[in-house]
Design a protein around this motif. Structure first.
Motif, PDB file in Angstrom:
ATOM      1  N   LEU A 140      22.997  26.826 -19.942  1.00  6.74           N
ATOM      2  CA  LEU A 140      23.851  25.798 -20.544  1.00  6.74           C
ATOM      3  C   LEU A 140      23.610  25.753 -22.044  1.00  6.74           C
ATOM      4  N   ASP A 141      24.700  25.697 -22.810  1.00 11.38           N
ATOM      5  CA  ASP A 141      24.598  25.405 -24.234  1.00 11.38           C
ATOM      6  C   ASP A 141      24.890  23.919 -24.384  1.00 11.38           C
ATOM      7  N   VAL A 142      23.918  23.184 -24.915  1.00 11.57           N
ATOM      8  CA  VAL A 142      24.052  21.740 -25.065  1.00 11.57           C
ATOM      9  C   VAL A 142      24.067  21.389 -26.543  1.00 11.57           C
ATOM     10  N   LYS A 143      25.001  20.528 -26.904  1.00  9.72           N
ATOM     11  CA  LYS A 143      25.187  20.128 -28.295  1.00  9.72           C
ATOM     12  C   LYS A 143      24.712  18.703 -28.472  1.00  9.72           C
ATOM     13  N   GLN A 144      23.839  18.508 -29.431  1.00 12.80           N
ATOM     14  CA  GLN A 144      23.391  17.156 -29.741  1.00 12.80           C
ATOM     15  C   GLN A 144      24.525  16.406 -30.417  1.00 12.80           C
ATOM     16  N   GLU A 145      24.935  15.309 -29.810  1.00  9.23           N
ATOM     17  CA  GLU A 145      26.027  14.489 -30.349  1.00  9.23           C
ATOM     18  C   GLU A 145      25.503  13.322 -31.175  1.00  9.23           C
ATOM     19  N   GLU A 146      24.405  12.731 -30.709  1.00 17.79           N
ATOM     20  CA  GLU A 146      23.786  11.600 -31.400  1.00 17.79           C
ATOM     21  C   GLU A 146      22.290  11.666 -31.187  1.00 17.79           C
ATOM     22  N   HIS A 147      21.554  11.105 -32.152  1.00 18.87           N
ATOM     23  CA  HIS A 147      20.102  11.047 -32.029  1.00 18.87           C
ATOM     24  C   HIS A 147      19.627   9.880 -32.879  1.00 18.87           C
ATOM     25  N   SER A 148      18.824   9.019 -32.326  1.00 18.83           N
ATOM     26  CA  SER A 148      18.294   7.898 -33.092  1.00 18.83           C
ATOM     27  C   SER A 148      16.798   7.767 -32.857  1.00 18.83           C
ATOM     28  N   THR A 149      16.035   7.970 -33.920  1.00 17.20           N
ATOM     29  CA  THR A 149      14.597   7.738 -33.822  1.00 17.20           C
ATOM     30  C   THR A 149      14.273   6.259 -33.972  1.00 17.20           C
ATOM     31  N   ILE A 150      15.251   5.473 -34.406  1.00 16.98           N
ATOM     32  CA  ILE A 150      15.055   4.026 -34.511  1.00 16.98           C
ATOM     33  C   ILE A 150      15.255   3.375 -33.148  1.00 16.98           C
ATOM     34  N   ASP A 151      16.361   3.699 -32.484  1.00 13.87           N
ATOM     35  CA  ASP A 151      16.672   3.107 -31.185  1.00 13.87           C
ATOM     36  C   ASP A 151      16.229   3.967 -30.010  1.00 13.87           C
ATOM     37  N   HIS A 152      15.625   5.102 -30.282  1.00  7.73           N
ATOM     38  CA  HIS A 152      15.055   5.990 -29.257  1.00  7.73           C
ATOM     39  C   HIS A 152      16.063   6.418 -28.195  1.00  7.73           C
ATOM     40  N   TYR A 153      17.122   7.089 -28.642  1.00  5.42           N
ATOM     41  CA  TYR A 153      18.060   7.680 -27.693  1.00  5.42           C
ATOM     42  C   TYR A 153      18.601   8.992 -28.233  1.00  5.42           C
ATOM     43  N   ILE A 154      19.066   9.807 -27.319  1.00  4.33           N
ATOM     44  CA  ILE A 154      19.700  11.081 -27.655  1.00  4.33           C
ATOM     45  C   ILE A 154      20.918  11.231 -26.751  1.00  4.33           C
ATOM     46  N   THR A 155      22.014  11.689 -27.336  1.00  6.18           N
ATOM     47  CA  THR A 155      23.240  11.948 -26.575  1.00  6.18           C
ATOM     48  C   THR A 155      23.614  13.404 -26.797  1.00  6.18           C
TER      49      THR A 155
END
Length: 152
Positions: free
Chosen positions: A66-81
């Motif tokens: 699978l090729d997965v693309k990071q859409e969002e990342h927040s080190t403040i709110d601790h989430y990755i999409t």
């Protein structure tokens, strides 16, 4: 004519991981999933795939890639999409977007642990088998994550 069984096209699994947020969050990077998810053989950056965001290739032990693309990342709110943008073999549905969120547990019996939530939203052509497979894989990966951080 085959009749499809109507099903929700979303899945959310969660777990309380007996480790501090900093230990868990450190592993929630697309390129590091192989460090905890036992089904992954490796995860590597795809160089030059996108000038605007990260694309990582996940190679599973069963041969799926699978090729997965990071859409969002927040080190403040601790989430990755992230979304799946390519698959070998081809997916049986059009699209999926997933989010992993981590929360520090700050009180109660699990104080000092991390609550992890892993959701996915599939296109409407995903069938019940796809949703159940996603549910199973998330549960398994969360258990793997708990096992890896417990060793630290």
């Amino acid at each position: 004519m085959t009749t499809r069984i109507p099903t929700s096209t979303s899945v959310t699994e969660s777990a309380v991981i007996a480790a501090p947020l900093a230990h868990v969050w450190h592993l929630i990077k697309l390129q590091d999933f192989h460090k905890f998810w036992s089904k992954l053989e490796k995860s590597d950056y795809v160089k030059g795939a996108s000038p605007e965001t990260d694309v990582v290739q996940w190679t599973f032990k069963d041969g799926t890639v699978l090729d997965v693309k990071q859409e969002e990342h927040s080190t403040i709110d601790h989430y990755i999409t992230y979304s799946v943008i390519a698959s070998t073999p081809a997916l049986t549905y059009s699209s999926v977007i997933s989010t992993i969120r981590c929360f520090a547990v700050t009180s109660g019996a699990h104080e000092g642990s991390t609550f992890v939530q892993w959701s996915a939203h599939f296109s409407s052509d995903a069938d019940a088998g796809v949703i159940e497979d996603a549910r199973f894989k998330r549960k398994e990966a969360l258990a793997d994550l708990a096992g890896v951080v417990a060793k630290k």
